[in-house]
Design a protein around this motif. Structure first.
Motif, PDB file in Angstrom:
ATOM      1  N   ARG A 192      53.928  33.883  66.013  1.00  0.00           N
ATOM      2  CA  ARG A 192      54.615  33.644  67.271  1.00  0.00           C
ATOM      3  C   ARG A 192      54.018  32.453  67.991  1.00  0.00           C
ATOM      4  O   ARG A 192      52.810  32.302  68.105  1.00  0.00           O
ATOM      5  N   LYS A 193      54.877  31.627  68.461  1.00  0.00           N
ATOM      6  CA  LYS A 193      54.411  30.474  69.238  1.00  0.00           C
ATOM      7  C   LYS A 193      54.011  30.936  70.618  1.00  0.00           C
ATOM      8  O   LYS A 193      54.688  31.731  71.231  1.00  0.00           O
ATOM      9  N   THR A 227      65.355  28.521  72.821  1.00  0.00           N
ATOM     10  CA  THR A 227      64.605  28.163  71.628  1.00  0.00           C
ATOM     11  C   THR A 227      65.426  28.573  70.427  1.00  0.00           C
ATOM     12  O   THR A 227      65.774  29.726  70.258  1.00  0.00           O
ATOM     13  N   ARG A 278      60.961  31.249  61.303  1.00  0.00           N
ATOM     14  CA  ARG A 278      60.392  32.590  61.234  1.00  0.00           C
ATOM     15  C   ARG A 278      60.772  33.224  59.903  1.00  0.00           C
ATOM     16  O   ARG A 278      61.915  33.152  59.470  1.00  0.00           O
ATOM     17  N   GLU A 337      56.362  21.226  61.126  1.00  0.00           N
ATOM     18  CA  GLU A 337      56.601  21.150  62.562  1.00  0.00           C
ATOM     19  C   GLU A 337      57.635  20.088  62.826  1.00  0.00           C
ATOM     20  O   GLU A 337      57.457  18.939  62.453  1.00  0.00           O
ATOM     21  N   ASP A 346      59.263  21.326  69.250  1.00  0.00           N
ATOM     22  CA  ASP A 346      58.768  22.503  69.948  1.00  0.00           C
ATOM     23  C   ASP A 346      59.828  23.552  70.198  1.00  0.00           C
ATOM     24  O   ASP A 346      59.525  24.720  70.348  1.00  0.00           O
ATOM     25  N   ALA A 399      61.963  27.084  66.120  1.00  0.00           N
ATOM     26  CA  ALA A 399      60.947  27.891  65.476  1.00  0.00           C
ATOM     27  C   ALA A 399      61.426  28.326  64.097  1.00  0.00           C
ATOM     28  O   ALA A 399      62.607  28.533  63.877  1.00  0.00           O
ATOM     29  N   GLN A 402      66.044  29.160  66.444  1.00  0.00           N
ATOM     30  CA  GLN A 402      65.177  29.694  65.425  1.00  0.00           C
ATOM     31  C   GLN A 402      65.871  29.697  64.080  1.00  0.00           C
ATOM     32  O   GLN A 402      67.031  30.055  63.983  1.00  0.00           O
TER      33      GLN A 402
END
Ligand code: GDP
Length: 612
Positions: A393-394, A408, A442, A434, A437, A440, A410
């Motif tokens: 988890r960020k 965000t 997962r 990366e 930001d 994400a 994902q």
């Protein structure tokens, strides 16, 4: 003292009491223990600069920070402790050798790991040693790679087995040690006599010394011209390894993996070192336990794990739990493919009959019934999932709040592969990507084996890409995926998977635009044109004025209006698509009419910025 009120939800304060939570617990878990509202904890954490929802896993520091803030001491229980407690509830312990009965104890062979610098001959040496088996002829069959093997050698007239871990290098050694599995009794440090002590030699040596494992040095490649075994001995004294012939207590043996000279001496040195510095005995009477050396999915036999028995005697039919895998031992096979009825300590064997593939370094134990094995495996599975979620988890800080409030996005992945090692490696590599930001990555599910219907079902619930590494979708799964349009991708090389996922992530990025100046025009005169409005009679000062391009109006150096469009463009009486520098034209800015002589019209377009 009144309960502090945070964001309107009251929060009961602790008085320094301790609350124990498993690693990866959520705020809801904590709330339950301390009898608070999860929402109040979310708010409290928010004030500490972390945005975490009630059901997300929270990392250790954050939990403790939050605890301190609200008056509780939060003890995060490590997976090892938790596992110990888990086993405890079943009245089991791992690692205990309990028996006063001398009859239960027996000498066991040493387990050897070969380490050293790359190209110094580790693999070749392991190969050569395999053939040094004095019982080799009887064993029959071709030796298969199962992750470890045992050979019989002769020392002072006695036949003595020695077990070798068949994956050279430090990774497996440290990976196992990192999981608390101490498998290796002796390290054979390979140093090429024509080369010398190199960085990985030193690294290997450090690992062995940190683990308090005795070292036997194999000075390899002595057949080669320029071999200087004395130099190796001398170099290694600097690292505390002093050869016996120089008055130290480390055995150095000159060998050649190619000509196979010195191998018997090496085997003797291993046994003598074991006899001198280790008390290698194991309780063979207790319930069997040990470590997983390697796990893979076999096309015909299903999950297959090579395990090393450390205590007790493993038998066919035993109910076994290995990491989060469990099952009944259907068959035990040695490295020659021979079926064994039982495996004693330090005996590597392949176990067939597990329901899934355990990871290298997982411990295994035999329990009374299948039911218990299953329960332990299930609980471990849940725990691993939680911990993984927590680590992935960020963390979002207040500074990033703006970004956090923007949605965000994902990308969810399901990773399936042919063995646990590759699945882990792939996942680890993917998590390092990366892109931005606010995007994400997962992994919502991972596992060893083909892509099943239940994987696709899971993928349907969310936006998910299913990755198959050296595995394919099975039967119904293929149909279902095709019918529902689930994105299933197959790979055989890791970097390819990484590249594709990286570009998929980039595709999720909102495009970024940059402004590109097209031209400027100076307004000379303003005409009123019926139905169109004001038109600026202008001279193009620079670049080109293009119809339909974006425009802004500048008066005395200040922007009067932005976000305009060149809606009409004329050269004399004719419509023009563009007018170049030095020419006069009429520019209409749509419904915008506040144009005056000497204003400057700047035109530009927004171009999508290419991603790096
Ligand atoms: P590792 O990277 O430590 O596993 O090294 P390898 O076992 O792959 O060996 C590296 C190279 O050295 C190979 O080309 C081997 O054939 C060669 N080699 C290994 N042992 C010997 C040896 O005793 N003598 C000679 N001449 N070459 C060797």
């Amino acid at each position: 003292m009144a309960a502090p009120s945070m964001g309107g939800v009251s929060l009961p304060r602790g008085n320094g009491q301790t609350v124990r939570l498993p690693r990866g617990a959520s705020l809801t878990d904590l709330a339950e223990r301390i009898n608070a509202e999860p929402a109040a904890l979310v708010t409290a954490l928010f004030h500490l600069g972390e945005m975490i929802t009630a059901t997300q896993s929270v990392n250790d520091e954050t939990l403790q920070l939050l605890g301190a803030e609200i008056g509780w001491v939060i003890q995060v229980v490590s997976p090892e402790d938790e596992d110990r407690e888990l086993l405890d509830t079943f009245d089991l312990t791992f690692g205990d050798e309990e028996s006063d009965d001398e009859d239960d104890w027996d000498i066991r062979p040493p387990v050897v790991t070969v380490m050293g610098h790359v190209d110094h001959g580790k693999t070749k040496l392991l190969d050569a040693l395999r053939h040094a088996n004095v019982a080799g002829k009887e064993a029959g069959g071709i030796t298969q790679h199962i992750g470890a093997y045992q050979i019989i050698t002769e020392l002072e007239g006695n036949e003595r087995p020695v077990t070798f871990i068949d994956t050279p290098g430090h990774e497996s050694f440290t990976a196992m040690r990192a999981r608390g599995a101490k498998v290796t009794d002796i390290v054979v440090l390979v140093v090429a006599a024509d080369d010398g002590v190199m960085p990985q030699t030193v690294e290997a040596l450090n690992h062995a010394q940190a683990a308090n494992v005795p070292i036997v040095v194999a000075v390899n490649k002595i057949d080669k011209e320029g071999a200087n075994p004395a130099k190796i001995r001398q170099q290694l004294t600097e690292y505390g390894l002093v050869a016996e012939e120089y008055g130290g207590d480390t055995m150095f043996v000159d060998v050649s993996a190619t000509t196979r000279q010195g191998l018997d001496d090496l085997l003797s040195a291993i046994l003598l070192t074991a006899d001198a510095s280790l008390d290698l005995r194991a309780n063979i009477g207790q319930d069997p336990q040990g470590v997983v050396i390697e796990g893979k999915l076999d096309k015909g036999r299903g999950p297959v794990a090579t395990v090393m028995v450390q205590r007790g005697t493993l038998r066919q039919g035993d109910s076994i739990v290995a990491g989060d895998a469990y099952g009944r031992v259907r068959s035990l096979l040695d490295e020659h493919g021979n079926k064994l009825k039982e495996a004693l300590p330090a005996r590597p064997v392949q176990v067939v009959g597990l329901t899934s593939v355990p990871r290298a370094g997982d411990t295994f134990l035999v329990v009374e019934e299948d039911r218990i094995a299953r329960q332990i495996a299930d609980r471990r599975q849940a725990r691993i999932r939680n911990a993984q979620n927590a680590s992935m988890r960020k963390r979002i800080s207040l500074e990033d709040l703006d970004a956090a409030l923007k949605e965000t996005r994902q990308l969810n992945l399901i990773i399936k592969g042919d063995n646990s090692g590759t699945v882990e490696a792939l996942e680890e590599a993917l998590m390092k990507i990366e892109v931005s930001d606010d995007i994400a990555l997962r992994v919502i599910h991972r596992g060893v084996g083909g892509i099943t219907k239940s994987d696709i079902d899971l993928a349907l619930a969310d936006d998910v890409i299913v990755l198959g590494f050296n595995v394919r979708a099975e039967g119904q799964a293929t149909e279902l995926a095709a019918r529902e349009g689930v994105d299933v991708r197959y790979y055989t090389v890791i970097y390819q998977a990484i590249e594709e996922i990286e570009s998929a992530l980039k595709g999720m990025l909102k495009p970024e635009y940059e402004e590109v100046q097209l031209g400027t025009a100076e307004v000379r005169e303003v005409f009123r044109v019926p139905k169109i409005g004001n038109v600026a009679g202008s001279l193009v000062r620079s670049g080109t004025i293009v119809r339909n391009s974006k425009a802004r109006l500048v008066r005395d150096g200040a922007v009067v209006a932005d976000n305009l469009t060149v809606e009409s463009l004329r050269r004399f009486k004719d419509d023009a698509t563009e007018v170049r520098e030095g020419y006069e034209c009429g520019i209409g800015l749509g419904s915008f009419n506040d144009i005056k002589a000497d204003d400057v019209i700047q035109t530009f377009e927004l171009r999508e910025k290419p991603r790096a």
